[in-house]
Write an enzyme that holds these catalytic residues in place. Sequence first.
Site, short mmCIF file in Angstrom:
data_model
loop_
_atom_site.label_atom_id
_atom_site.label_comp_id
_atom_site.label_asym_id
_atom_site.label_seq_id
_atom_site.Cartn_x
_atom_site.Cartn_y
_atom_site.Cartn_z
N ASP A 77 -26.11 -10.69 15.77
CA ASP A 77 -27.05 -11.33 16.66
C ASP A 77 -26.27 -12.30 17.55
O ASP A 77 -25.07 -12.54 17.35
CB ASP A 77 -28.16 -12.05 15.85
CG ASP A 77 -29.42 -12.21 16.68
OD1 ASP A 77 -30.51 -12.28 16.09
OD2 ASP A 77 -29.32 -12.27 17.93
N GLU B 264 -38.89 -17.05 18.92
CA GLU B 264 -37.98 -17.45 17.85
C GLU B 264 -38.38 -18.79 17.25
O GLU B 264 -39.56 -19.10 17.11
CB GLU B 264 -36.55 -17.42 18.37
CG GLU B 264 -36.14 -16.03 18.89
CD GLU B 264 -34.66 -15.89 19.10
OE1 GLU B 264 -34.27 -15.31 20.13
OE2 GLU B 264 -33.87 -16.34 18.25
#
Length: 744
Positions: free
Chosen positions: A318, A514
């Site tokens: 990521d 997020e």
Amino acid sequence: MRPPTRRGRLTAALSVAAALITLAGSTSAQPSVAAEAPVAAAALPYQDASLPVADRVNDLLGRMTLDDKIGQMTQADKDSIVPQSDINTYRLGSVLSGGDGTVSPNNATTWADTYDALQRQAIGTPLAIPMIYGIDAVHGANAVRGATIFPHNIGLGATRDPALVQRIGRAVAEEVSGTGVDWTFAPCLCVARNDRWGRTYESFGETPELVSSMSTIVDGFQGAGGAGSTAASVLATAKHYIGDGGTTNGTDQGNTQLTEAELRAVHLPPFKSAVDRGVGSVMLSYSSWNGVKVHGHKFLVTDLLKGELGFKGFVVSDWAAVDQLDGQTGFTADEVSKAINAGVDMVMVPYDYKKFISTLRAEVDNGHVAMSRIDDANRRILTKKFELGLFEKPLTDRAYTSTVGSAEHRTLARQAVRESQVLLKNDGGVLPLAKSAKLFVAGKSADDIGNMSGGWTMSWQGRSGAITPGTTVLGGIRAAATDSSRVTYERYGNGIDSSYTAAVAVVGETPYAEGKGDRTGAMGLDQEDLQTLAKLKASGVPVVVVLVSGRPLDIAAQLPDWKALVAAWLPGTEGGGVADVLFGDYKPTGKLPMTWMRSVSQQPINQGDGKDALFPYGHGLTYGTGTEPDPTPTPTPTPTPGAGSCTATTKVTNSWSGGYQADVTVRNTGTVALTGWAASWDLGNRTVTNVWNGTLTTSGGRATVRNTQWNGSLAAGGTVTFGYTANGSADGLTVPACSGTTGA
Ligand code: GLC
């Protein structure tokens, strides 16, 4: 392999250019341009599309320098590659646009032109290896203004329609291909277990079987035969492996505290489904498993994902996730080698790609990273590039650029919006509304595409407002009404009076993404919404609430004031689909993908945990002669004692003053497979406070835990484990009685 397109002519010219192969053997940390005079050569084996991919990979690998190979493992953010020729100089194998990545002006053609310019840099290298461009096309080509924005995954989970979701994947693949991009960082196959998590809306639901069922989107993105198996195929990404939706308290990038059995039961199945469908890449999760970062976890990445599941694609980190391994900012040589040796094949650096390249080079030179690991990573990456046809057709297929935001795709999105609406309450059949009714529409999200789309739309966090062309809920209502002048809109409810047939309040959450969307405190409506609803209530007009949110909200206290409630989730640009349900042009069929809390204090709350939900997982009403009740849910089978035999063994895994945690292993001791099981034991003065992998009921001082929908079948001799947390002492626990069900 993809059929030839108009790009063939251009590609042929590029192949000739690429056939000028240099045998440069650069040794410096920064690869130099051809060290020796280029030698003309016929197309080499790796450039021969008639050869098996494995042969092409082997031939190409044999021609690559270490710098070439390290470049393939390096992914950089588009706007950080300065000068753009660094793609060539450093042999960068991949470019991405993160959530805030954009182009100006923001339209499909500009994206395609930008992609092509970057790709020309890549194929201008001595071996002419094309780069692969990744982007978060998570609910459409959502970085591109004018693109079709589909419902976020939580709404798609509510459709319970895997075939529709596959068609959506295909439509997104066409729009993404039209912008040049070859790789989407989607689907998120997270199983969201705590609605506090800011990425709950990126999940298809709270159960592994619902999330697994939606892995059909991988076939939509890639083609049913895997990467490159159809025109406009884009590489899919199963993310975020593993356990991102299971962190304690739903903390984004937090710690998933589960036994291996629980991790396998709840969070692994969707990845197995995606791997079985040939997903081309897997992105790792920032989170930790029992305190160990997944990005450095060799067992999870290499042994379990690549070994046991047989994943043959490549693993990508990521965004700057390698930097997190030591808990300090920036990345070190140790972090780089730890991640690569754990099984990361490509690092989303994304900024300091030069430092990453020199660091990894040094870690290979000093033996901390074996050449075999570098070659394995390259083999995986190059295989996908060959399969996608990037060597033959490296530039944008402009035939698809016109599909961006097309009427066909918007029609599909509207169908998805219809099917995702979940009717939670409908007192007195106030819905469907009459199209001739005099309606008052209010709420901050009634006329706001940005709120309807949520995060990952035109920017990472998304934002309120008219961020891209589309139809708002208000626009849909006005378009469907017999006389739109009888539809009044005032955001705050000012001006409503008893002359209206009904009020439609479109309220809920404003965009987030997020961790910025984590809700650690209350999970109710904001003050504006509450004040608007109070005005509507005071008018005495029946109130229909349309909740635009990325998750269930704490609305039990307000619910009695509402005649009807529709969970609209984050529908995207086609608000007409909401109106279709409100007016009955489509009878609602949506089912809750998440258990709906009665109170925020219940989080986490999931199917089978025995908590008293406001609306259970799978709940969803429809229209009929009145408000037809939810079809009676199939009760968890009560095992017929004796029909199958099993034992249940309790193991206390943790204890503290006043409480403990335990795993209970159920073993099928019979000779035929069980289709269900139940373990029960005397509670004494204890109370069970949480259960996973099982369905809890308590009565008469006994706790009974039955199988969930996904772990009832148990082969002869097989075992399954559920766990629970309880208040009280772990001393003196009785051995649970076990009974099993066999047969249908
Ligand atoms: C983000 C997300 C991930 C996304 C990546 C690239 O931090 O965690 O889902 O694909 O970075 O934008």
